[in-house]
Design a protein around this motif. Structure first.
Motif, PDB file in Angstrom:
ATOM      1  N   TRP A 297       0.823  -1.206   0.000  1.00 44.87           N
ATOM      2  CA  TRP A 297       0.000   0.000   0.000  1.00 44.87           C
ATOM      3  C   TRP A 297       0.859   1.259   0.000  1.00 44.87           C
ATOM      4  O   TRP A 297       0.413   2.336  -0.409  1.00 44.87           O
ATOM      5  N   ASP A 298       2.103   1.112   0.458  1.00 45.22           N
ATOM      6  CA  ASP A 298       3.024   2.244   0.488  1.00 45.22           C
ATOM      7  C   ASP A 298       3.583   2.580  -0.887  1.00 45.22           C
ATOM      8  O   ASP A 298       4.145   3.667  -1.090  1.00 45.22           O
ATOM      9  N   ALA A 299       3.426   1.641  -1.837  1.00 45.31           N
ATOM     10  CA  ALA A 299       4.105   1.786  -3.126  1.00 45.31           C
ATOM     11  C   ALA A 299       3.239   2.442  -4.192  1.00 45.31           C
ATOM     12  O   ALA A 299       3.661   2.550  -5.350  1.00 45.31           O
ATOM     13  N   ARG A 302      -1.979   7.499  -3.604  1.00 44.18           N
ATOM     14  CA  ARG A 302      -3.326   7.267  -3.101  1.00 44.18           C
ATOM     15  C   ARG A 302      -3.885   8.532  -2.451  1.00 44.18           C
ATOM     16  O   ARG A 302      -3.146   9.405  -2.018  1.00 44.18           O
ATOM     17  N   ASP A 303      -5.207   8.596  -2.399  1.00 45.90           N
ATOM     18  CA  ASP A 303      -5.900   9.667  -1.706  1.00 45.90           C
ATOM     19  C   ASP A 303      -7.037   9.050  -0.907  1.00 45.90           C
ATOM     20  O   ASP A 303      -7.076   7.829  -0.721  1.00 45.90           O
ATOM     21  N   GLU A 304      -7.974   9.860  -0.443  1.00 47.88           N
ATOM     22  CA  GLU A 304      -9.037   9.337   0.413  1.00 47.88           C
ATOM     23  C   GLU A 304      -9.998   8.411  -0.336  1.00 47.88           C
ATOM     24  O   GLU A 304     -10.775   7.675   0.288  1.00 47.88           O
ATOM     25  N   ALA A 309     -12.046   2.632  -3.890  1.00 55.12           N
ATOM     26  CA  ALA A 309     -11.995   2.124  -5.258  1.00 55.12           C
ATOM     27  C   ALA A 309     -11.486   0.689  -5.289  1.00 55.12           C
ATOM     28  O   ALA A 309     -11.988  -0.150  -6.048  1.00 55.12           O
ATOM     29  N   PHE A 310     -10.497   0.388  -4.447  1.00 52.40           N
ATOM     30  CA  PHE A 310      -9.961  -0.966  -4.384  1.00 52.40           C
ATOM     31  C   PHE A 310     -11.008  -1.928  -3.830  1.00 52.40           C
ATOM     32  O   PHE A 310     -11.166  -3.051  -4.324  1.00 52.40           O
ATOM     33  N   ALA A 311     -11.737  -1.483  -2.808  1.00 50.60           N
ATOM     34  CA  ALA A 311     -12.795  -2.317  -2.234  1.00 50.60           C
ATOM     35  C   ALA A 311     -13.871  -2.629  -3.267  1.00 50.60           C
ATOM     36  O   ALA A 311     -14.417  -3.743  -3.308  1.00 50.60           O
ATOM     37  N   GLU A 312     -14.175  -1.654  -4.118  1.00 54.28           N
ATOM     38  CA  GLU A 312     -15.169  -1.878  -5.168  1.00 54.28           C
ATOM     39  C   GLU A 312     -14.670  -2.891  -6.191  1.00 54.28           C
ATOM     40  O   GLU A 312     -15.440  -3.722  -6.693  1.00 54.28           O
TER      41      GLU A 312
END
Length: 446
Positions: A297-299, A302-304, A309-312
């Motif tokens: 996730w650090d790579a 990303r924003d809020e 979007a990933f969950a979708e």
């Protein structure tokens, strides 16, 4: 704590075969290709009411310092350092080699007790093969055949005589077995090392570095776990099951079978693939708990809205595991990694949850009030009562008048209502429909 016995030796002398023989199951990959075992591989063994832990290691190349082979050497040395006893395996058919002498020299300097197991001595005629090894040191060689079981009792007698006495105890059911699964190179070994706080798993940028399933004990906050870092699952098409990659797939499947909770790692930099969905489906099919980790996730930028979007995407690609919690972590930096075991604990509690029959039937009545069962032909399906018949996963038997009339869509409705009513995050839920008087498999008289 049980004593630790490390198995070391140069490549292809039969260490993994001996490991499997001592623990009584085919857990380590056994092939004729040198260097198949790369990491430390832990297993429990008992003999004469004595419990101990066996550690299988990759082939010992004393001079190797770089690359995967160098890491294999370091893994073997770490196993020696943590061991109460070392079993040094040599190949009786090949005789004493310069590499054996180099390993023996390193073991002498380690100041650990050592037993020398001369492997591949399959009969009395081959006892002469031991002669080469008598002059190696003060260690007396023991003739064995790991493949056929010859001499194993003698070796075990020597092992239990050389280690601290720890009687066999009953298996602690409080230990949670956690399998880290996913495609190759998504960061499973890095995540395992982050959780363990040490570099126990080899980490290399080449996909497929981890070829076997590795068990590693872990205790955090008074809770005990066994982490299983597995070889990455690839698509089965085109994989030769006789190859080490083919064996790795089998081992990963077995790791899922052996675990309580599977942690599916996804690569945030690559998105979700069809193979990720296949692995999630396997975990669900086996009825295991599931935590989804979006790793690296650090790579990414990303924003809020990135997590949403990933969950979708996950919901679109894997709607059948919508019950699994989703975490956004980094095994490399440690970003939010402590949340992983918290999620595992919650899933484990949900798996083992038992719900009283009275509470279940009140739930069932409310479900029927909200949405009546279907009418099939001129016949309305009637649901009489519900009772829980199993855990891991929670399994609910529903008594009815017409099993075939309970359409899949209504079953899905009941499962969704069940999830709303009870805290069963991260675990599949099974509904079993039976006509009156018919018992569900696993039902008891409680």
């Amino acid at each position: 704590m049980t004593p630790i016995v490390a198995i070391v030796g140069r490549p292809n002398v039969g260490k993994s075969t001996l490991f499997n023989r001592l623990i009584g199951e085919q857990r380590a990959i056994v092939l004729d290709t040198p260097g198949v075992t790369r990491d430390r591989h832990y297993g429990d063994a008992t003999y004469d009411d004595q419990a101990f832990t066996i550690v299988d290691t990759g082939g010992f190349e004393p001079e190797a310092v770089e690359g995967v082979v160098g890491q294999m050497r370091r893994q073997a040395m770490m196993a020696v350092e943590e061991a109460d006893l070392v079993v040094f395996v040599v190949d009786g058919r090949e005789g004493l080699t310069p590499s054996d002498e180099d390993v023996a020299d390193l073991l002498r300097r380690s100041d650990r007790p050592v037993l020398v197991a001369v492997n591949k001595v399959d009969g009395l005629r081959q006892e002469a093969l031991l002669a080469d090894f008598y002059g190696m040191s003060a260690w007396e060689p023991i003739a064995i055949s790991a493949a056929h079981g010859r001499g194993i009792d003698v070796l075990l007698e020597n092992i239990v005589a050389a280690i601290p006495r720890v009687p066999v105890e009953e298996v602690d059911e409080a230990i949670t077995r956690v399998a880290l699964v996913g495609r190759p190179n998504v960061g499973k070994s890095t995540m395992t090392n982050r959780l363990l706080g040490e570099d126990r798993m080899i980490v290399d940028s080449t996909p497929g570095t981890t070829r076997d399933a590795i068990d590693a004990p872990l205790s955090v906050g008074g809770r005990d776990y066994v982490l299983v870092d597995t070889a990455g699952l690839r698509r089965s098409r085109g994989i030769d099951r006789r190859s080490s990659e083919g064996h790795s797939v089998v081992r990963t499947l077995r790791a899922v079978n052996r675990c309580h909770v599977a942690v599916l790692l996804l690569d945030a930099t690559e998105g979700i693939t069809d193979q990720d969905a296949r692995i999630a489906g396997l975990v669900d099919e086996k009825g295991r708990g599931l935590v989804i980790v979006v790793n690296k996730w650090d790579a990414i930028e990303r924003d809020e809205k990135t997590a949403k979007a990933f969950a979708e995407q996950i919901a679109l690609k894997m709607p059948f595991v919508h019950y699994a919690p989703i975490l956004y972590l980094s095994g490399l930096t440690g970003l939010k990694v402590p949340r992983l075991l918290e999620a595992v604990d919650r899933v484990r509690e949900a798996q083992r949850q038992r719900i009283g029959t009275g509470e279940l039937n009140r739930w069932l009545e409310k479900c029927i009030e909200r949405h009546q069962p279907p009418i099939v032909g001129h016949r309305r399906v009637k649901l009489y009562f519900a009772t829980q018949v199993a855990v891991e996963p929670p399994t609910i038997m529903v008594s009815c008048n017409y099993v075939d009339g309970v359409h899949f869509s209504y079953q899905r409705y009941l499962v969704n209502q069940f999830r709303e009513a009870f805290d069963v995050v991260g675990t599949p839920v099974r509904l079993v429909f039976r006509t009156r008087g018919e018992r569900a498999e696993g039902d008891d008289d409680e």
